[in-house]
Design a protein around this motif. Structure first.
Motif, PDB file in Angstrom:
ATOM      1  N   UNK A   1       0.841  -1.189   0.000  1.00  0.00           N
ATOM      2  CA  UNK A   1       0.000   0.000   0.000  1.00  0.00           C
ATOM      3  C   UNK A   1       0.881   1.246   0.000  1.00  0.00           C
ATOM      4  N   UNK A   2       0.600   2.182  -0.892  1.00  0.00           N
ATOM      5  CA  UNK A   2       1.354   3.418  -0.937  1.00  0.00           C
ATOM      6  C   UNK A   2       0.900   4.357   0.179  1.00  0.00           C
ATOM      7  N   UNK A   3       1.722   5.352   0.448  1.00  0.00           N
ATOM      8  CA  UNK A   3       1.405   6.278   1.515  1.00  0.00           C
ATOM      9  C   UNK A   3       0.720   7.520   0.972  1.00  0.00           C
ATOM     10  N   UNK A   4       0.062   8.222   1.862  1.00  0.00           N
ATOM     11  CA  UNK A   4      -0.443   9.563   1.591  1.00  0.00           C
ATOM     12  C   UNK A   4       0.377  10.542   2.420  1.00  0.00           C
ATOM     13  N   UNK A  40      14.722  10.865   7.826  1.00  0.00           N
ATOM     14  CA  UNK A  40      13.379  11.413   7.641  1.00  0.00           C
ATOM     15  C   UNK A  40      12.356  10.285   7.602  1.00  0.00           C
ATOM     16  N   UNK A  41      11.091  10.663   7.723  1.00  0.00           N
ATOM     17  CA  UNK A  41      10.018   9.679   7.867  1.00  0.00           C
ATOM     18  C   UNK A  41       9.737   8.898   6.592  1.00  0.00           C
ATOM     19  N   UNK A  42      10.131   9.435   5.433  1.00  0.00           N
ATOM     20  CA  UNK A  42       9.893   8.718   4.189  1.00  0.00           C
ATOM     21  C   UNK A  42      10.639   7.405   4.095  1.00  0.00           C
ATOM     22  N   UNK A  43      11.613   7.194   4.974  1.00  0.00           N
ATOM     23  CA  UNK A  43      12.391   5.959   4.957  1.00  0.00           C
ATOM     24  C   UNK A  43      11.635   4.789   5.593  1.00  0.00           C
ATOM     25  N   UNK A  44      10.443   5.031   6.106  1.00  0.00           N
ATOM     26  CA  UNK A  44       9.706   3.988   6.820  1.00  0.00           C
ATOM     27  C   UNK A  44       8.563   3.404   5.998  1.00  0.00           C
ATOM     28  N   UNK A  45       8.691   3.504   4.678  1.00  0.00           N
ATOM     29  CA  UNK A  45       7.678   2.971   3.771  1.00  0.00           C
ATOM     30  C   UNK A  45       7.448   1.481   3.993  1.00  0.00           C
TER      31      UNK A  45
END
Length: 314
Positions: A1-4, A40-45
């Motif tokens: 599932x992709x993030x928003x 950063x938080x984008x690394x937690x995909x």
């Protein structure tokens, strides 16, 4: 599932860049994540996808001075004034938003490295409203050590200015981390045994930067505060807490995680657990055994849902 993604207004004219991963089925609980220094938080995909597949929502924000939130400030700076209070209050702002979006959903906090210290500061005043907390890649030292380190940070801020980026502080804090992993391939071999993950970190312009002297002063003052026994005693003694890390993580060397667990127990919390992973380094979620770590984390969250906790008031 992709993030928003969305922007959340916060104090002092700051807007937080927030990622969210939501499950397709009804939400069992929400995890609010605070990332580490110079990332950063984008690394937690990958974690977001695993949690959402298990029915958990994940919210993770780029902290002040990090990721896209730094577009409205300075990379490596919390704030010019009251930076520590600001990043702790940001957790409260996002927790309030989550409560509005998902009324009644149990809330867990997850803090990695620097984020684990910010989570601990949040727990001093808000732990009764949580279902549980996870401290990853954390540390524990006597308050006097943090006070001494803060003197050095203040001297560097006087010498270079608050926005200076001290090579001395960088060497004192991170300089020895790679020594145990010679011959070194990069300056960040201490993060993970997975070379692809280390390379991705090195190639990311929002990772691995040197933070400002002002951020170090804020952080060390915060660490001195949260490490005092009388403050740890403010945490709800019945709050489930998972402390996890790698036995080869130079930030904690395993021992300082045991010290953290011991300090929490001495302060009254008897529901704190320790999970150490042999050979693992600093970033457990990016380690070669990350699937094992993620599965154990989800199992702990599921177990936490069986524990009776007061209804959230935020």
């Amino acid at each position: 599932m992709n993030h928003d993604v969305f922007w959340l207004p916060a104090s002092n004219h700051c807007s937080l860049h927030v990622y969210q991963w939501l499950p397709a089925a009804p939400i069992r609980a929400v995890v609010l994540l605070a990332h580490g220094m110079a990332e950063h938080a984008g690394r937690y995909q990958r974690l977001g996808q695993a949690l959402s597949a298990a029915g958990f929502a994940l919210y993770a924000h780029d902290q002040r001075g990090h990721g896209r939130t730094a577009e409205h400030g300075t990379l490596g700076l919390f704030a010019s004034h009251q930076g520590w209070d600001s990043v702790v209050n940001d957790l409260a702002s996002l927790a309030q938003h989550i409560g509005q979006q998902h009324p009644g959903a149990p809330l867990f906090l997850f803090g990695h490295s620097m984020g684990s210290y910010i989570v601990q500061a949040y727990l001093l005043h808000h732990s009764a409203s949580l279902q549980g907390a996870v401290l990853s890649g954390s540390n524990f030292q006597p308050p006097a050590l943090y006070r001494a380190a803060c003197v050095i940070a203040r001297l560097e801020a006087w010498r270079q200015g608050p926005l200076g980026r001290s090579a001395l502080i960088d060497w004192l804090s991170f300089g020895s981390f790679n020594k145990a992993f010679k011959p070194n391939r990069t300056g960040f071999d201490w993060l993970s045994r997975d070379s692809a993950e280390v390379d991705a970190y090195v190639a990311d312009p929002l990772c691995g930067f040197r933070c400002t002297n002002r951020l170090w002063v804020d952080l060390l003052m915060g660490l001195e505060h949260i490490s005092q026994p009388r403050h740890l005693a403010q945490i709800d003694p019945n709050l489930p807490i998972l402390v996890m890390g790698g036995e080869c993580d130079p930030v904690s060397a395993g021992k300082r995680l045991k010290d953290l667990v011991g300090a929490l127990r001495l302060a009254g919390n008897q529901r704190v657990q320790l999970q150490l992973y042999p050979q693992a380094r600093h970033e457990l979620l990016n380690e070669t055994n990350r699937d094992e770590v993620t599965a154990a984390l989800i199992a702990w969250l599921e177990q936490g849902l069986t524990q009776g906790r007061p209804a959230r008031s935020e």
